[in-house]
Design a protein around this motif. Structure first.
Motif, PDB file in Angstrom:
ATOM      1  N   GLY A  62      33.777  52.949  59.387  1.00 56.40           N
ATOM      2  CA  GLY A  62      34.911  52.191  59.895  1.00 56.40           C
ATOM      3  C   GLY A  62      34.637  51.674  61.294  1.00 56.40           C
ATOM      4  N   THR A  63      35.344  50.639  61.671  1.00 56.97           N
ATOM      5  CA  THR A  63      35.187  50.085  63.014  1.00 56.97           C
ATOM      6  C   THR A  63      35.995  50.866  64.041  1.00 56.97           C
ATOM      7  N   LYS A  64      36.969  51.629  63.560  1.00 52.96           N
ATOM      8  CA  LYS A  64      37.764  52.488  64.448  1.00 52.96           C
ATOM      9  C   LYS A  64      38.414  53.572  63.591  1.00 52.96           C
ATOM     10  N   ASP A  65      38.951  54.587  64.239  1.00 50.71           N
ATOM     11  CA  ASP A  65      39.642  55.649  63.512  1.00 50.71           C
ATOM     12  C   ASP A  65      40.842  55.080  62.757  1.00 50.71           C
ATOM     13  N   SER A  66      41.133  55.683  61.619  1.00 47.82           N
ATOM     14  CA  SER A  66      42.323  55.364  60.810  1.00 47.82           C
ATOM     15  C   SER A  66      42.361  53.932  60.292  1.00 47.82           C
ATOM     16  N   CYS A  67      41.199  53.371  59.998  1.00 49.30           N
ATOM     17  CA  CYS A  67      41.190  52.022  59.423  1.00 49.30           C
ATOM     18  C   CYS A  67      41.070  52.051  57.903  1.00 49.30           C
ATOM     19  N   GLY A  68      40.947  53.256  57.313  1.00 54.63           N
ATOM     20  CA  GLY A  68      40.915  53.370  55.862  1.00 54.63           C
ATOM     21  C   GLY A  68      39.531  53.561  55.259  1.00 54.63           C
ATOM     22  N   SER A  69      38.518  53.800  56.075  1.00 61.22           N
ATOM     23  CA  SER A  69      37.157  53.922  55.535  1.00 61.22           C
ATOM     24  C   SER A  69      37.001  55.164  54.648  1.00 61.22           C
ATOM     25  N   SER A  70      37.652  56.262  54.990  1.00 57.63           N
ATOM     26  CA  SER A  70      37.557  57.471  54.164  1.00 57.63           C
ATOM     27  C   SER A  70      38.259  57.276  52.823  1.00 57.63           C
ATOM     28  N   THR A  71      39.388  56.627  52.837  1.00 58.06           N
ATOM     29  CA  THR A  71      40.103  56.327  51.597  1.00 58.06           C
ATOM     30  C   THR A  71      39.274  55.381  50.735  1.00 58.06           C
ATOM     31  N   PHE A  72      38.658  54.402  51.363  1.00 56.50           N
ATOM     32  CA  PHE A  72      37.801  53.462  50.645  1.00 56.50           C
ATOM     33  C   PHE A  72      36.623  54.203  50.014  1.00 56.50           C
ATOM     34  N   ALA A  73      35.985  55.100  50.785  1.00 61.05           N
ATOM     35  CA  ALA A  73      34.846  55.874  50.271  1.00 61.05           C
ATOM     36  C   ALA A  73      35.254  56.712  49.068  1.00 61.05           C
ATOM     37  N   LEU A  74      36.379  57.350  49.158  1.00 59.26           N
ATOM     38  CA  LEU A  74      36.882  58.188  48.064  1.00 59.26           C
ATOM     39  C   LEU A  74      37.118  57.362  46.806  1.00 59.26           C
ATOM     40  N   ASN A  75      37.753  56.228  46.956  1.00 55.93           N
ATOM     41  CA  ASN A  75      38.050  55.377  45.795  1.00 55.93           C
ATOM     42  C   ASN A  75      36.788  54.756  45.202  1.00 55.93           C
ATOM     43  N   VAL A  76      35.833  54.391  46.038  1.00 55.65           N
ATOM     44  CA  VAL A  76      34.556  53.883  45.533  1.00 55.65           C
ATOM     45  C   VAL A  76      33.856  54.979  44.737  1.00 55.65           C
ATOM     46  N   GLY A  77      33.903  56.207  45.236  1.00 58.10           N
ATOM     47  CA  GLY A  77      33.289  57.330  44.531  1.00 58.10           C
ATOM     48  C   GLY A  77      33.908  57.557  43.170  1.00 58.10           C
ATOM     49  N   PHE A  78      35.229  57.561  43.105  1.00 56.03           N
ATOM     50  CA  PHE A  78      35.922  57.751  41.828  1.00 56.03           C
ATOM     51  C   PHE A  78      35.579  56.626  40.854  1.00 56.03           C
ATOM     52  N   LEU A  79      35.630  55.404  41.330  1.00 56.01           N
ATOM     53  CA  LEU A  79      35.371  54.253  40.470  1.00 56.01           C
ATOM     54  C   LEU A  79      33.910  54.238  39.997  1.00 56.01           C
ATOM     55  N   LEU A  80      32.998  54.524  40.896  1.00 59.17           N
ATOM     56  CA  LEU A  80      31.575  54.546  40.546  1.00 59.17           C
ATOM     57  C   LEU A  80      31.289  55.583  39.466  1.00 59.17           C
ATOM     58  N   GLN A  81      31.878  56.756  39.594  1.00 57.87           N
ATOM     59  CA  GLN A  81      31.665  57.804  38.603  1.00 57.87           C
ATOM     60  C   GLN A  81      32.296  57.413  37.279  1.00 57.87           C
ATOM     61  N   LYS A  82      33.486  56.838  37.327  1.00 51.67           N
ATOM     62  CA  LYS A  82      34.188  56.464  36.098  1.00 51.67           C
ATOM     63  C   LYS A  82      33.437  55.378  35.334  1.00 51.67           C
ATOM     64  N   LEU A  84      32.387  70.428  41.957  1.00 54.34           N
ATOM     65  CA  LEU A  84      32.760  69.189  41.280  1.00 54.34           C
ATOM     66  C   LEU A  84      34.284  69.089  41.256  1.00 54.34           C
ATOM     67  N   HIS A  85      34.799  67.983  41.764  1.00 54.26           N
ATOM     68  CA  HIS A  85      36.240  67.745  41.743  1.00 54.26           C
ATOM     69  C   HIS A  85      36.651  67.337  40.329  1.00 54.26           C
ATOM     70  N   SER A  86      37.904  67.530  39.998  1.00 55.39           N
ATOM     71  CA  SER A  86      38.397  67.209  38.650  1.00 55.39           C
ATOM     72  C   SER A  86      38.236  65.723  38.310  1.00 55.39           C
ATOM     73  N   LYS A  87      38.104  64.860  39.304  1.00 52.18           N
ATOM     74  CA  LYS A  87      37.899  63.426  39.074  1.00 52.18           C
ATOM     75  C   LYS A  87      36.431  63.092  38.826  1.00 52.18           C
ATOM     76  N   GLY A  88      35.553  64.110  38.845  1.00 54.61           N
ATOM     77  CA  GLY A  88      34.148  63.886  38.515  1.00 54.61           C
ATOM     78  C   GLY A  88      33.218  63.647  39.680  1.00 54.61           C
ATOM     79  N   VAL A  89      33.726  63.728  40.905  1.00 57.04           N
ATOM     80  CA  VAL A  89      32.905  63.491  42.096  1.00 57.04           C
ATOM     81  C   VAL A  89      32.631  64.813  42.794  1.00 57.04           C
ATOM     82  N   HIS A  90      31.396  65.021  43.214  1.00 54.01           N
ATOM     83  CA  HIS A  90      31.033  66.206  43.993  1.00 54.01           C
ATOM     84  C   HIS A  90      31.330  65.924  45.460  1.00 54.01           C
TER      85      HIS A  90
END
Length: 161
Positions: free
Chosen positions: A10-30, A83-89
């Motif tokens: 992220g370019t600064k704190d609280s811009c959503g980069s962690s949420t984006f990473a999490l969603n990319v991980g879920f989608l990539l695994q799915k 392993l999380h229930s969504k399939g991402v480690h």
């Protein structure tokens, strides 16, 4: 396996980069049905991903340093990173309660080498920090996402010709 590393910063704190990473991980695994690791490498908010996922059982990269030197370490890794229930480690860089734990760039290289043997994709949630430690995963990345936050008041000030 030789994992594809995808870094998200992220370019600064609280811009959503962690949420984006999490969603990319879920989608990539799915979509791929491959082994995906989300590496919480955000030094300012390490542990945030585990909180969001409500995951109590967490592995730390600092604990992998000793394992990385052992023969057959890659076979021991399967039960080490939950392993999380969504399939991402999920792997955290360090335990926030033990901030005195540290690792060198050489240690980080060993850990990444071990992880690359066990996962198809490694998503690095780099937070918004830019330190020499953050360079290592970024330099080895196949793809880097830079997450920014639009400033709506600035959009109003743009020249609309």
């Amino acid at each position: 396996m030789n994992a594809a590393v995808i870094s998200i910063v992220g370019t600064k704190d609280s811009c959503g980069s962690s949420t984006f990473a999490l969603n990319v991980g879920f989608l990539l695994q799915k979509l791929s049905h491959k082994k995906v690791l989300l590496f919480d490498y955000d030094f300012s908010y390490c542990g945030e991903q585990a909180q969001v996922l409500n995951q109590k059982d967490v592995a730390f990269a600092t604990d992998l340093i000793a394992l990385a030197d052992k023969k057959r370490a890659h076979s021991m890794l399967d039960g080490f990173i939950p392993l999380h229930s969504k399939g991402v480690h999920l792997l955290q860089a360090f335990n926030p309660q033990k901030k005195e734990e540290s690792f060198s760039p050489e240690d980080l290289a060993k850990v990444f080498s071990l992880l690359a043997q066990n996962f198809d994709y490694i998503l690095v949630d780099g937070g918004s920090s830019w330190t020499p430690f953050h360079l290592y995963p970024f330099l080895g990345s196949a793809l880097i996402f830079l997450v920014t936050e639009p400033k709506l008041p600035l959009l109003k000030e743009t020249d609309q010709k």
